[in-house]
Scaffold this active site. Structure first.
Site, short mmCIF file in Angstrom:
data_model
loop_
_atom_site.label_atom_id
_atom_site.label_comp_id
_atom_site.label_asym_id
_atom_site.label_seq_id
_atom_site.Cartn_x
_atom_site.Cartn_y
_atom_site.Cartn_z
N ASP A 112 9.17 -3.51 -8.98
CA ASP A 112 8.51 -2.91 -7.83
C ASP A 112 9.59 -2.64 -6.77
O ASP A 112 10.76 -3.03 -6.94
CB ASP A 112 7.45 -3.88 -7.31
N HIS B 55 -5.31 2.15 -1.93
CA HIS B 55 -5.21 1.05 -0.96
C HIS B 55 -6.15 1.33 0.23
O HIS B 55 -6.91 0.44 0.66
CB HIS B 55 -3.76 0.93 -0.49
N LYS C 13 -1.24 4.24 -2.46
CA LYS C 13 -1.65 4.19 -1.06
C LYS C 13 -3.04 4.80 -0.83
O LYS C 13 -3.78 4.31 0.02
CB LYS C 13 -0.59 4.88 -0.18
N ARG D 93 -1.57 1.40 -10.50
CA ARG D 93 -1.91 0.01 -10.78
C ARG D 93 -3.39 -0.26 -10.48
O ARG D 93 -3.95 0.41 -9.61
CB ARG D 93 -1.04 -0.90 -9.89
N ALA E 187 9.03 -2.38 -2.46
CA ALA E 187 8.88 -3.17 -1.24
C ALA E 187 8.49 -4.61 -1.57
O ALA E 187 7.54 -4.85 -2.32
CB ALA E 187 7.84 -2.55 -0.32
N MET F 104 -2.45 -4.64 -1.43
CA MET F 104 -1.07 -4.20 -1.65
C MET F 104 -0.73 -4.17 -3.13
O MET F 104 -1.10 -5.06 -3.89
CB MET F 104 -0.10 -5.10 -0.90
N ASP G 14 5.75 -8.38 -6.58
CA ASP G 14 5.29 -9.37 -5.60
C ASP G 14 3.79 -9.30 -5.35
O ASP G 14 3.28 -10.01 -4.49
CB ASP G 14 6.04 -9.20 -4.27
N ALA H 259 -4.67 -5.61 5.91
CA ALA H 259 -3.82 -4.54 5.40
C ALA H 259 -3.08 -4.98 4.14
O ALA H 259 -2.83 -4.17 3.24
CB ALA H 259 -2.84 -4.07 6.46
#
Length: 288
Positions: free
Chosen positions: A28, A72, A69, A177, A30, A65, A203, A61
């Site tokens: 990944d 999200h 986006k 994902r 970030a 994750m 993460d 928020a």
């Protein structure tokens, strides 16, 4: 602060080991390779919703994750408290059209800010060098859209982070994902002969699920990523007890998602990858 030390970095550089039959590691971005704490997307979600008069917390928020986006934002609008605000403000339930509107507001804000969060996580440069020195290919994928990655990638490359392949969260018609598609796109692009010889490092829970759905080994990162969410400055000031508590919660969440291993950051990967390669030589596979 328990950041990787110069001595530890030198040890990574010096290690040459047998990682066969592993072929590739897929990362990944970030919270994994760059942007300690995965701060870039989180704050922008808060700011984008605020332009519509909707207040969301950093914790909210962070919840979805790892998803693309658009997905999200859609997931955030399913949160009862956020949906209630939307209904109160606009007199209707949030819809896909509203997701499009927030996404359109989010994108230029994210593009403008992502470069500020392109610094490599401690040890990332050295680990990528170590992987290549030991014959492994380096793939990557992200929930970021391609427009955002186009801003991030050149700056990350200047700092020493340049995977062999990159897939963005909006590039595949099959979706993102937790489906396996971005991970498998890396397998195709890198010419990998066996998905079981790949390791997905992430993460977030959707990122771990992506790797599992692709049939790969998975390693979760706790401290450096979204689940703990410290900035480097916050981490430096935090007490050991607070850090341990937040890391323990992150580890539990990532392990519950099915991660084969959970470590604190990318700097901790070499011994884990050595362990995985040993297990594979003994006949073990990720599905077991």
């Amino acid at each position: 602060m328990n950041a990787i030390t110069a001595t530890e970095i030198q040890m990574i550089d010096a290690q040459t080991v047998d990682l066969s039959p592993l072929q590739a590691v897929i990362f990944d971005w970030a919270g994994t390779l760059v942007d300690f704490g995965s701060l870039a997307p989180t704050q922008i979600f808060v700011e984008a919703f605020a332009t519509f008069g909707i207040h969301i917390t950093l914790e909210q928020a962070r919840g979805p994750m790892g998803l693309s986006k658009w997905d999200h934002i859609h997931q955030l609008l399913q949160d009862p408290s956020i949906a209630a605000q939307w209904l109160s403000t606009f007199g209707k339930e949030p819809s896909s059209t509203d997701v499009d509107a927030i996404y359109a507001r989010f994108m230029p804000m994210q593009i403008a800010k992502v470069g500020e969060f392109s610094a490599p996580i401690d040890g990332a440069i050295q680990v990528l060098q170590w992987l290549r020195a030991n014959g492994l290919k380096v793939g990557s994928c992200s929930g970021y859209p391609r427009e955002v990655l186009n801003q991030l990638l050149p700056q990350a490359a200047k700092a020493g982070i340049a995977p062999d392949h990159v897939i963005a969260g909006d590039e595949l018609a099959a979706g993102g994902r937790p489906g396996p598609y971005m991970a498998l796109a890396n397998v195709l692009a890198l010419g990998i002969g066996d998905v079981r010889a790949c390791v997905k490092v992430d993460d977030t829970v959707p990122g771990i699920e992506e790797g599992l759905n692709a049939g790969m080994w998975t390693i979760g990162l706790s401290l450096s990523g979204n689940e703990v969410g410290y900035s480097k400055e916050e981490y430096a000031k935090a007490s050991a007890a607070e850090v341990d508590a937040r890391v323990s919660a992150a580890e539990a969440k990532l392990k519950k998602s099915g991660a084969h291993y959970v470590v604190r950051s990318i700097a901790d990967l070499p011994p884990v990858l050595s362990d995985i390669s040993g297990r594979m030589r003994r006949g073990e596979m990720p599905s077991a």
